[in-house]
Design an enzyme around this catalytic site. Structure first.
Site, PDB file in Angstrom:
ATOM      1  N   TYR A 298       6.442 -11.727 -50.581  1.00 16.04           N
ATOM      2  CA  TYR A 298       5.391 -10.581 -50.011  1.00 16.04           C
ATOM      3  C   TYR A 298       4.509 -10.019 -51.112  1.00 16.04           C
ATOM      4  CZ  TYR A 298       8.599  -7.113 -51.785  1.00 16.04           C
ATOM      5  OH  TYR A 298       9.392  -6.433 -52.844  1.00 16.04           O
TER       6      TYR A 298
ATOM      7  N   HIS B 202      -3.806   6.892 -63.670  1.00 22.82           N
ATOM      8  CA  HIS B 202      -3.245   8.001 -62.622  1.00 22.82           C
ATOM      9  C   HIS B 202      -4.121   8.053 -61.632  1.00 22.82           C
ATOM     10  CE1 HIS B 202      -2.013  11.794 -60.941  1.00 22.82           C
ATOM     11  NE2 HIS B 202      -0.918  11.360 -61.015  1.00 22.82           N
TER      12      HIS B 202
ATOM     13  N   MET C 119     -34.742 -15.722 -59.660  1.00 21.32           N
ATOM     14  CA  MET C 119     -35.690 -16.543 -60.522  1.00 21.32           C
ATOM     15  C   MET C 119     -36.853 -16.768 -59.889  1.00 21.32           C
ATOM     16  SD  MET C 119     -32.110 -19.055 -61.210  1.00 21.32           S
ATOM     17  CE  MET C 119     -31.725 -19.263 -59.581  1.00 21.32           C
TER      18      MET C 119
ATOM     19  N   ARG D 160     -39.967 -24.169 -56.951  1.00 22.51           N
ATOM     20  CA  ARG D 160     -39.117 -23.306 -56.933  1.00 22.51           C
ATOM     21  C   ARG D 160     -37.874 -23.607 -57.348  1.00 22.51           C
ATOM     22  NH1 ARG D 160     -39.437 -23.135 -50.301  1.00 22.51           N
ATOM     23  NH2 ARG D 160     -39.240 -21.009 -50.358  1.00 22.51           N
TER      24      ARG D 160
ATOM     25  N   GLY E  56     -33.990 -14.081 -54.950  1.00 27.03           N
ATOM     26  CA  GLY E  56     -35.158 -13.185 -55.845  1.00 27.03           C
ATOM     27  C   GLY E  56     -34.919 -13.155 -57.496  1.00 27.03           C
TER      28      GLY E  56
ATOM     29  N   LYS F 296     -30.807 -24.585 -52.122  1.00 23.36           N
ATOM     30  CA  LYS F 296     -32.244 -24.769 -51.576  1.00 23.36           C
ATOM     31  C   LYS F 296     -32.185 -26.167 -51.605  1.00 23.36           C
ATOM     32  CE  LYS F 296     -35.173 -21.918 -52.392  1.00 23.36           C
ATOM     33  NZ  LYS F 296     -35.878 -20.740 -53.047  1.00 23.36           N
TER      34      LYS F 296
ATOM     35  N   SER G 259      10.836  -7.482 -57.782  1.00 23.31           N
ATOM     36  CA  SER G 259       9.498  -7.097 -57.517  1.00 23.31           C
ATOM     37  C   SER G 259       8.695  -7.129 -58.624  1.00 23.31           C
ATOM     38  CB  SER G 259       9.456  -5.579 -56.879  1.00 23.31           C
ATOM     39  OG  SER G 259       8.331  -5.329 -56.376  1.00 23.31           O
TER      40      SER G 259
ATOM     41  N   ARG H 113     -30.437 -21.572 -45.705  1.00 18.04           N
ATOM     42  CA  ARG H 113     -29.064 -21.205 -46.310  1.00 18.04           C
ATOM     43  C   ARG H 113     -28.257 -20.387 -45.585  1.00 18.04           C
ATOM     44  NH1 ARG H 113     -31.924 -17.546 -51.140  1.00 18.04           N
ATOM     45  NH2 ARG H 113     -32.702 -15.958 -49.704  1.00 18.04           N
TER      46      ARG H 113
ATOM     47  N   CYS I 143       4.408  -5.643 -56.543  1.00 16.14           N
ATOM     48  CA  CYS I 143       3.865  -4.440 -56.210  1.00 16.14           C
ATOM     49  C   CYS I 143       2.977  -3.661 -57.158  1.00 16.14           C
ATOM     50  CB  CYS I 143       5.108  -3.279 -55.929  1.00 16.14           C
ATOM     51  SG  CYS I 143       6.073  -3.244 -57.554  1.00 16.14           S
TER      52      CYS I 143
END
Length: 881
Positions: A858, A454, A105, A94, A103, A24, A770, A338, A838
């Site tokens: 990758y 799982h 604080m 503020r 909202g 702000k 991997s 903002r 992976c």
């Protein structure tokens, strides 16, 4: 002034001082320097707040003096004097953190009013009703936020007087009634605190600043930071600003607006305002605000100015803005700007539109969309306007939302699902035996297990919503019901789950279908142009593979073969193979499985034609394919007592005996993966024959299959050497029979610390690594993931022992160091070594950034995370160019 600077006038700040001045304060400074109509003021820094907290709620030395000096400057600018009986300066106080916490604080308006200055305000404005209304509001707000008196005490008084007068709105109160309300308010303050309402404006300001600092640690702010992963040590800034009044009559007002629609991204001013009101009236809900477009009728000239300012702000910040404003007697004042929060679809549209408008580049557009937001566009979600009866909360294991009838058994889920009924499968935890029920259900809810259990892994792979580890549920499988907080839910009752939040909801809820726009496709195309990391999918079925390819996967990084063994028509054959007493008997069972496995690989390789498919050979221990020993023993006892079929009893007894013999104290570290391949090579041989057989079949049909064989749970180069030779032997046999030259890489999954430490030796006999970071995290931390996530990781996060759940976000300090070490050692002995990941981390943005920095080739993730990974990989490339 000497010492540390804690106070900045608005004109001394800049937009890039956000960490010091808060969002702000930085916005007010930037708007001031742009020459926009901003009421003058100053900002007390976040550093002052941090020091205040560190000093046990004491102001740091020099702060009060700097505030007084800034106030004097403000008095000179405005021609008003703080506390003056003729021309008083009134201010708002503020909060404003570096990271927006809307909202959460506190704010105090109209500060500086007392019994004398209220008369001066009345005289200066010629409006006593307005002045008393401001004083009434100030006492109520100050008493609530600074003095800690319940706001309801004041609301009761206000409502009582409105009822007496037969009026509905605050602005209808007359002067006499307002004075009585003020007197009653003061009595409440005296009654609760034992002191009169403070009359000294300097005392008011001092206490208001303290209250805003303290609001950084109020319960709602702490909860918000935890939910949004905002650090607790940032602190809030405090903005002290000359008051402007939206409650001075029908030519005054206040409102909030967005420079574009935050829900859709449409380029149109969006928001609401109230005439003759102050800021809190807009959010209080007492009066219904007007849409911002109506201001064209109420105040056409002011609206034209507002449009100009909003356009200027958006062009200056080159992003969509969220603004607060007040109109005082027709003059517009800007109180905040903002970067606006927005939905996923709005974020995508705004980013693409701003590229077309020439405001930002394609690379900037890529960074404007939060990767995890994209999951909103890939799954059904709950209508945000729906009223929900949330009864429990678990771990958000797989995104999306679903409603359905509760079932407690996978077979029942499949039966009902086939008949067209929508069901939610509820289990204490799922096992591979439940896979058919998971496929048939709309979603899965478990009382145990974590984000990589799982149920979670399977659900993510097939795009089903899943909530895991919901320990509040007391599941009674025998009576087919669960209880939570005294509520009993029986089989057939409707519930809903939200796999994005972990919420369990009573009853069915309205759902919004996923949407794929042209803008969405464009953003991902731009991402693909800049990312360095490849993106593959974890997929075990042709359907998963097809879905992954449609989402832009460049191959499959993990195809788990054990899931193929779990099909209902195959499990008896798998169990026959496990029960075999000799290699010959085992081979007979494997010969039955071979064509089934070859068919699996044929279909997946065909779907992914021309793209690499990394197939992991059997990983779990064999006992996982056998029934639960306790349940089986109970079933055998029941059959004996009820004169069951002797042949069937004997068969089940043999299975029980084998299951008990194979049982392990710690199967995760037991006889699994390559250890199974070493001791029972015929299983791995059958799988390799199935893979190579599928390749030859496809080559004959003109396809271009590109399989890669991955050996799991390797900890020593010799293990991989033995099993690599087994694979190459099979490949050579097929080459001789088919006449095809076969290029099938053989590599390993790196999932044990010892494998990382000896990666240079392992790399000599590997074509690729991997990283299986799910198990690597378990073995590095010494955590059992299913136990840890449900039992103590939440407390470890709360006590800040862990910054993140290491199963959700890759642990760079420990696991990450092992990965980096393995990368460096592996490439030192094999420069052509291909490297990927992976584990589930392959679809998480922070972990993807690490993979980019570590030099991996990758990442691989579940199909529905592919767009997230594509975007996150691009953002990592842009950030670290």
């Amino acid at each position: 002034m000497t010492g540390k600077k804690y106070v900045y006038l608005f004109e001394e700040g800049r937009a890039d001082m956000r960490d010091l001045l808060g969002g702000k304060g930085a916005g007010l400074a930037e708007m001031t320097n742009l020459g926009l109509p901003v009421p003058p003021g100053f900002t007390i820094t976040t550093e002052a707040c941090r020091e205040y907290n560190a000093r046990n709620r004491e102001f740091p030395p020099g702060l009060e003096q700097q505030v007084q000096e800034a106030l004097q400057t403000l008095e000179k600018k405005t021609g008003k004097v703080f506390g003056d009986k003729k021309n008083p300066l009134l201010v708002s106080v503020r909060s404003g953190a570096a990271i927006s916490m809307p909202g959460m604080m506190d704010t105090v308006l109209n500060l500086g009013l007392n019994d004398e200055t209220v008369e001066a305000l009345a005289a200066a404005t010629g409006d006593r009703r307005f002045a008393l209304d401001c004083y009434r509001r100030f006492i109520q707000m100050f008493s609530d936020i600074v003095l800690g008196i319940e706001n309801s005490r004041f609301e009761e008084i206000l409502e009582r007087y409105k009822k007496q007068k037969g009026i509905q709105y605050d602005y209808q109160l007359d002067v006499e009634t307002l004075q009585k309300i003020i007197d009653d308010y003061k009595k409440v303050v005296k009654e609760v605190t034992g002191e009169d309402f403070p009359q000294d404006p300097k005392v008011q300001l001092n206490r208001a600043i303290r209250a805003v600092f303290d609001s950084w640690n109020n319960p709602r702010a702490v909860v918000y930071r935890k939910a949004h992963q905002i650090p607790d040590d940032l602190g809030t800034a405090v903005n002290v600003q000359m008051m402007v009044f939206g409650n001075m009559g029908e030519d005054s007002g206040t409102g909030v607006a967005f420079t574009r629609n935050p829900a859709t991204g449409e380029k149109v001013l969006y928001g609401e305002y109230l005439m003759n009101a102050q800021g809190e009236d807009v959010v209080a809900g007492i009066r219904t605000p007007h849409p911002i477009s109506k201001m064209k009728e109420d105040l056409p000239e002011t609206y034209k100015e507002f449009e100009r300012v909003c356009s200027l702000l958006e062009k200056h910040y080159r992003d969509m803005q969220d603004v607060e404003f007040t109109i005082e007697r027709g003059k517009l004042y800007m109180l905040q700007t903002r970067t606006a929060k927005r939905t996923a679809s709005a974020a995508v549209k705004v980013a693409v539109d701003m590229v077309k408008e020439g405001l930002i580049t394609k690379e900037e557009a890529i960074t404007r969309v939060e990767p995890t937001q994209l999951t909103q566009l890939l799954h059904r979600r709950i209508d945000p306007s729906a009223k929900l009866e949330v009864i429990a909360k678990g771990l958000p294991a797989s995104p999306g939302a679903a409603s359905g009838a509760v079932v407690f058994d996978a077979d029942e889920a499949e039966r009902r699902g086939k008949s067209g009924e929508k069901v939610i499968l509820v289990r204490p935890e799922t096992t591979p035996d439940d896979i058919h029920g998971i496929f048939a259900a709309q979603g899965v809810l478990t009382s145990r297990g974590g984000m990589t259990s799982h149920a979670a892994v399977v659900a993510r792979g097939i795009g089903k919503p899943c909530v895991c580890g919901c320990e509040a549920l007391r599941i009674d499988l025998e009576n087919k019901s669960f209880t939570v907080e005294g509520i009993v839910v029986k089989e057939g009752d409707l519930i809903s789950i939200d796999g994005s939040t972990g919420q369990v909801i009573l009853g069915a809820v309205p759902l919004i279908e996923p949407e794929f726009s042209e803008d969405f496709r464009l953003i991902l195309e731009w991402a693909d142009e800049v990312r360095k990391l490849g993106v593959r999918a974890n997929a075990d079925t042709p359907q998963d593979a097809q879905r992954a390819r449609s989402f832009g996967a460049e191959g499959i990084g993990l195809c788990r073969t054990e899931h193929m063994f779990m099909a209902q028509d195959r499990l008896p054959i798998v169990q026959e193979m496990i029960l075999a007493e000799t290699p010959e008997e085992r081979r007979q069972a494997l010969d039955k499985l071979l064509p089934m496995q070859q068919g699996d690989f044929y279909e997946i390789l065909k779907v992914m034609d021309g793209l690499p498919v990394t197939i992991r050979l059997l990983d779990p221990p064999l006992h996982e394919f056998l029934p639960n020993t306790e349940e089986l023993a109970l079933e055998i006892t029941t059959m004996r007592l009820t004169s069951g079929d002797p042949t069937e009893i004997s068969r089940k007894e043999a299975i029980l005996k084998k299951a008990r013999a194979l049982a392990e104290f710690n199967p995760m570290l037991g006889h699994r993966g390559c250890r199974l391949g070493i001791t029972t090579p015929e299983i791995y041989r059958m799988q390799v024959e199935a893979i190579v057989g599928a390749v030859v079949q496809l080559l004959k049909e003109g396809y271009h299959p590109k399989p890669e064989i991955m050996i799991p749970v390797v900890m020593d180069a010799r293990e991989l050497e033995i099993l690599r030779e087994l694979c190459l032997e099979v490949i050579r046999e097929f080459e001789q029979k088919s006449g095809f030259q076969l290029d099938i890489p053989v590599g390993t999954m790196i999932e044990l610390p010892r494998a990382c430490l000896t990666a240079d030796e392992i790399a000599k006999v590997a074509d690729f690594f991997s990283f299986g970071t799910n198990d690597l995290t378990q073995t590095t931390f010494g955590f059992s993931r299913d136990d840890a996530e449900g039992k103590f990781i939440p407390q470890y996060l709360e006590k800040k022992i862990l910054k993140e759940n290491p199963f959700a976000v890759l642990d760079r300090d420990g696991v990450g160091k092992l990965v980096k070490m393995a990368v460096e050692l592996g490439r030192s002995s094999n420069p052509n070594l291909k490297l990927g990941i992976c584990g589930e981390h392959g679809g998480e943005p922070h972990s993807i950034e690490f993979c980019h920095l570590a030099g991996l080739d990758y990442v691989s993730c579940s199909p529905f995370r592919i767009p997230v990974a594509r975007l996150a990989a691009a953002q990592a490339a842009v950030r670290h160019r």
